[in-house]
Motif scaffolding. Structure first.
Motif, PDB file in Angstrom:
ATOM      1  N   LEU A  12      36.555  16.203  49.001  1.00 53.02           N
ATOM      2  CA  LEU A  12      35.613  16.146  50.116  1.00 53.02           C
ATOM      3  C   LEU A  12      36.283  16.492  51.434  1.00 53.02           C
ATOM      4  O   LEU A  12      35.676  17.127  52.304  1.00 53.02           O
ATOM      5  N   ASP A  13      37.528  16.087  51.600  1.00 51.36           N
ATOM      6  CA  ASP A  13      38.281  16.443  52.797  1.00 51.36           C
ATOM      7  C   ASP A  13      38.359  17.964  52.910  1.00 51.36           C
ATOM      8  O   ASP A  13      38.087  18.532  53.976  1.00 51.36           O
ATOM      9  N   ASP A  14      38.705  18.640  51.826  1.00 52.34           N
ATOM     10  CA  ASP A  14      38.786  20.112  51.825  1.00 52.34           C
ATOM     11  C   ASP A  14      37.424  20.732  52.129  1.00 52.34           C
ATOM     12  O   ASP A  14      37.324  21.661  52.939  1.00 52.34           O
ATOM     13  N   LEU A  15      36.377  20.226  51.486  1.00 48.59           N
ATOM     14  CA  LEU A  15      35.029  20.749  51.709  1.00 48.59           C
ATOM     15  C   LEU A  15      34.621  20.591  53.168  1.00 48.59           C
ATOM     16  O   LEU A  15      34.184  21.548  53.809  1.00 48.59           O
ATOM     17  N   LEU A  16      34.760  19.397  53.698  1.00 48.71           N
ATOM     18  CA  LEU A  16      34.300  19.125  55.057  1.00 48.71           C
ATOM     19  C   LEU A  16      35.113  19.894  56.095  1.00 48.71           C
ATOM     20  O   LEU A  16      34.551  20.417  57.066  1.00 48.71           O
ATOM     21  N   MET A  17      36.404  19.995  55.893  1.00 50.41           N
ATOM     22  CA  MET A  17      37.230  20.757  56.831  1.00 50.41           C
ATOM     23  C   MET A  17      36.887  22.249  56.766  1.00 50.41           C
ATOM     24  O   MET A  17      36.931  22.935  57.780  1.00 50.41           O
ATOM     25  N   SER A  18      36.497  22.745  55.603  1.00 53.97           N
ATOM     26  CA  SER A  18      36.164  24.170  55.459  1.00 53.97           C
ATOM     27  C   SER A  18      34.908  24.553  56.238  1.00 53.97           C
ATOM     28  O   SER A  18      34.715  25.728  56.549  1.00 53.97           O
ATOM     29  N   ILE A  19      34.070  23.566  56.573  1.00 55.10           N
ATOM     30  CA  ILE A  19      32.860  23.865  57.345  1.00 55.10           C
ATOM     31  C   ILE A  19      32.949  23.328  58.773  1.00 55.10           C
ATOM     32  O   ILE A  19      31.947  23.255  59.481  1.00 55.10           O
ATOM     33  N   GLY A  20      34.150  22.934  59.171  1.00 51.23           N
ATOM     34  CA  GLY A  20      34.375  22.585  60.565  1.00 51.23           C
ATOM     35  C   GLY A  20      34.367  21.117  60.921  1.00 51.23           C
ATOM     36  O   GLY A  20      34.508  20.767  62.093  1.00 51.23           O
ATOM     37  N   PHE A  21      34.205  20.237  59.957  1.00 49.42           N
ATOM     38  CA  PHE A  21      34.264  18.806  60.238  1.00 49.42           C
ATOM     39  C   PHE A  21      35.718  18.352  60.277  1.00 49.42           C
ATOM     40  O   PHE A  21      36.556  18.857  59.538  1.00 49.42           O
ATOM     41  N   ARG A  22      36.008  17.402  61.122  1.00 45.54           N
ATOM     42  CA  ARG A  22      37.306  16.724  61.094  1.00 45.54           C
ATOM     43  C   ARG A  22      37.101  15.486  60.229  1.00 45.54           C
ATOM     44  O   ARG A  22      36.147  14.742  60.424  1.00 45.54           O
ATOM     45  N   CYS A  23      37.981  15.273  59.286  1.00 42.97           N
ATOM     46  CA  CYS A  23      37.758  14.211  58.308  1.00 42.97           C
ATOM     47  C   CYS A  23      38.928  13.240  58.283  1.00 42.97           C
ATOM     48  O   CYS A  23      40.082  13.648  58.249  1.00 42.97           O
ATOM     49  N   LEU A  24      38.599  11.961  58.318  1.00 44.24           N
ATOM     50  CA  LEU A  24      39.585  10.905  58.132  1.00 44.24           C
ATOM     51  C   LEU A  24      39.269  10.227  56.807  1.00 44.24           C
ATOM     52  O   LEU A  24      38.119   9.901  56.541  1.00 44.24           O
ATOM     53  N   SER A  25      40.288  10.006  56.005  1.00 47.05           N
ATOM     54  CA  SER A  25      40.081   9.404  54.692  1.00 47.05           C
ATOM     55  C   SER A  25      40.744   8.047  54.616  1.00 47.05           C
ATOM     56  O   SER A  25      41.863   7.866  55.106  1.00 47.05           O
ATOM     57  N   PHE A  26      40.041   7.123  53.976  1.00 48.49           N
ATOM     58  CA  PHE A  26      40.536   5.760  53.807  1.00 48.49           C
ATOM     59  C   PHE A  26      40.413   5.381  52.339  1.00 48.49           C
ATOM     60  O   PHE A  26      39.393   5.634  51.705  1.00 48.49           O
ATOM     61  N   VAL A  27      41.454   4.714  51.819  1.00 48.74           N
ATOM     62  CA  VAL A  27      41.513   4.351  50.410  1.00 48.74           C
ATOM     63  C   VAL A  27      40.691   3.095  50.101  1.00 48.74           C
ATOM     64  O   VAL A  27      40.360   2.834  48.958  1.00 48.74           O
ATOM     65  N   SER A  28      40.341   2.337  51.145  1.00 50.12           N
ATOM     66  CA  SER A  28      39.603   1.090  50.924  1.00 50.12           C
ATOM     67  C   SER A  28      38.831   0.713  52.190  1.00 50.12           C
ATOM     68  O   SER A  28      39.112   1.216  53.284  1.00 50.12           O
ATOM     69  N   ALA A  29      37.909  -0.202  52.015  1.00 54.55           N
ATOM     70  CA  ALA A  29      37.163  -0.735  53.164  1.00 54.55           C
ATOM     71  C   ALA A  29      38.114  -1.458  54.108  1.00 54.55           C
ATOM     72  O   ALA A  29      37.991  -1.353  55.334  1.00 54.55           O
ATOM     73  N   GLU A  30      39.076  -2.161  53.546  1.00 49.28           N
ATOM     74  CA  GLU A  30      40.050  -2.880  54.365  1.00 49.28           C
ATOM     75  C   GLU A  30      40.889  -1.906  55.190  1.00 49.28           C
ATOM     76  O   GLU A  30      41.187  -2.175  56.366  1.00 49.28           O
ATOM     77  N   ASP A  31      41.264  -0.787  54.590  1.00 52.12           N
ATOM     78  CA  ASP A  31      42.012   0.253  55.291  1.00 52.12           C
ATOM     79  C   ASP A  31      41.191   0.791  56.466  1.00 52.12           C
ATOM     80  O   ASP A  31      41.690   0.971  57.574  1.00 52.12           O
ATOM     81  N   PHE A  32      39.907   1.008  56.235  1.00 55.05           N
ATOM     82  CA  PHE A  32      39.008   1.476  57.294  1.00 55.05           C
ATOM     83  C   PHE A  32      38.910   0.447  58.420  1.00 55.05           C
ATOM     84  O   PHE A  32      39.004   0.787  59.594  1.00 55.05           O
ATOM     85  N   LEU A  33      38.720  -0.810  58.066  1.00 48.73           N
ATOM     86  CA  LEU A  33      38.575  -1.863  59.075  1.00 48.73           C
ATOM     87  C   LEU A  33      39.845  -2.052  59.902  1.00 48.73           C
ATOM     88  O   LEU A  33      39.770  -2.465  61.065  1.00 48.73           O
ATOM     89  N   ALA A  34      40.988  -1.733  59.337  1.00 48.60           N
ATOM     90  CA  ALA A  34      42.256  -1.881  60.049  1.00 48.60           C
ATOM     91  C   ALA A  34      42.440  -0.821  61.133  1.00 48.60           C
ATOM     92  O   ALA A  34      43.250  -0.990  62.035  1.00 48.60           O
TER      93      ALA A  34
END
Length: 116
Positions: A12-34
Motif C-alpha cells: 500500500l505504501d508503494d501504491l499510495l506513493m505512486s499516485i502522489g500520497f505521502r504515506c506513514l506506516s505503523f505496525v500497531s495501534a500502539e505505534d500509531f498512538l506513540a
C-alpha cells in the motif's frame, strides 16, 4: 496506515506513493498512538484485527480524545456485518475487504479526504 502485516504495509505504501500520497506506516495501534505529530495526518487506513489494541479500539480512543480526528478507512479480512456496523457507527468513512482493489481504495481515500 496501521496494519500488522508488513507485506500489506509495503504494497500500500508503494501504491499510495505512486499516485502522489505521502504515506506513514505503523505496525500497531500502539505505534500509531506513540507518534506525537498526528495532526498532519489527512486519513488513516486501519486494519481491524491486530495484536494488542485492535483497529476498532484505536478508533474509539481517537474519538474519545475529542480533538481533530482524521477520517478512517478500514481494511479487513473480517468484514462481517457487526464489524462493519461498529466501524461505521464510530465514524469510519468506509470498510473495505482484503484483498482490496486498488481503484476502490483510492476512490475511498479521495472521498474521505474530500469530506474531511
Amino acid at each position: 496506515m496501521v496494519d500488522d502485516d508488513e507485506a500489506i504495509r509495503e504494497a500500500l505504501d508503494d501504491l499510495l506513493m505512486s499516485i502522489g500520497f505521502r504515506c506513514l506506516s505503523f505496525v500497531s495501534a500502539e505505534d500509531f498512538l506513540a507518534r506525537a505529530d498526528r495532526p498532519g495526518i489527512a486519513c488513516i487506513i486501519l486494519d481491524v484485527r491486530m495484536p494488542g489494541l485492535s483497529g476498532l479500539e484505536l478508533q474509539e480512543r481517537l474519538n474519545a480524545d475529542g480533538g481533530r480526528r482524521p477520517p478512517i478507512v478500514f481494511m479487513t479480512s473480517y468484514a462481517d456485518d457487526t464489524t462493519r456496523m461498529r466501524a461505521m457507527g464510530g465514524g469510519a468513512c468506509d470498510v473495505l475487504g482484503k484483498p482490496v482493489d486498488a481503484h476502490i481504495l483510492i476512490a475511498s481515500l479521495n472521498s474521505a479526504i474530500a469530506a474531511a
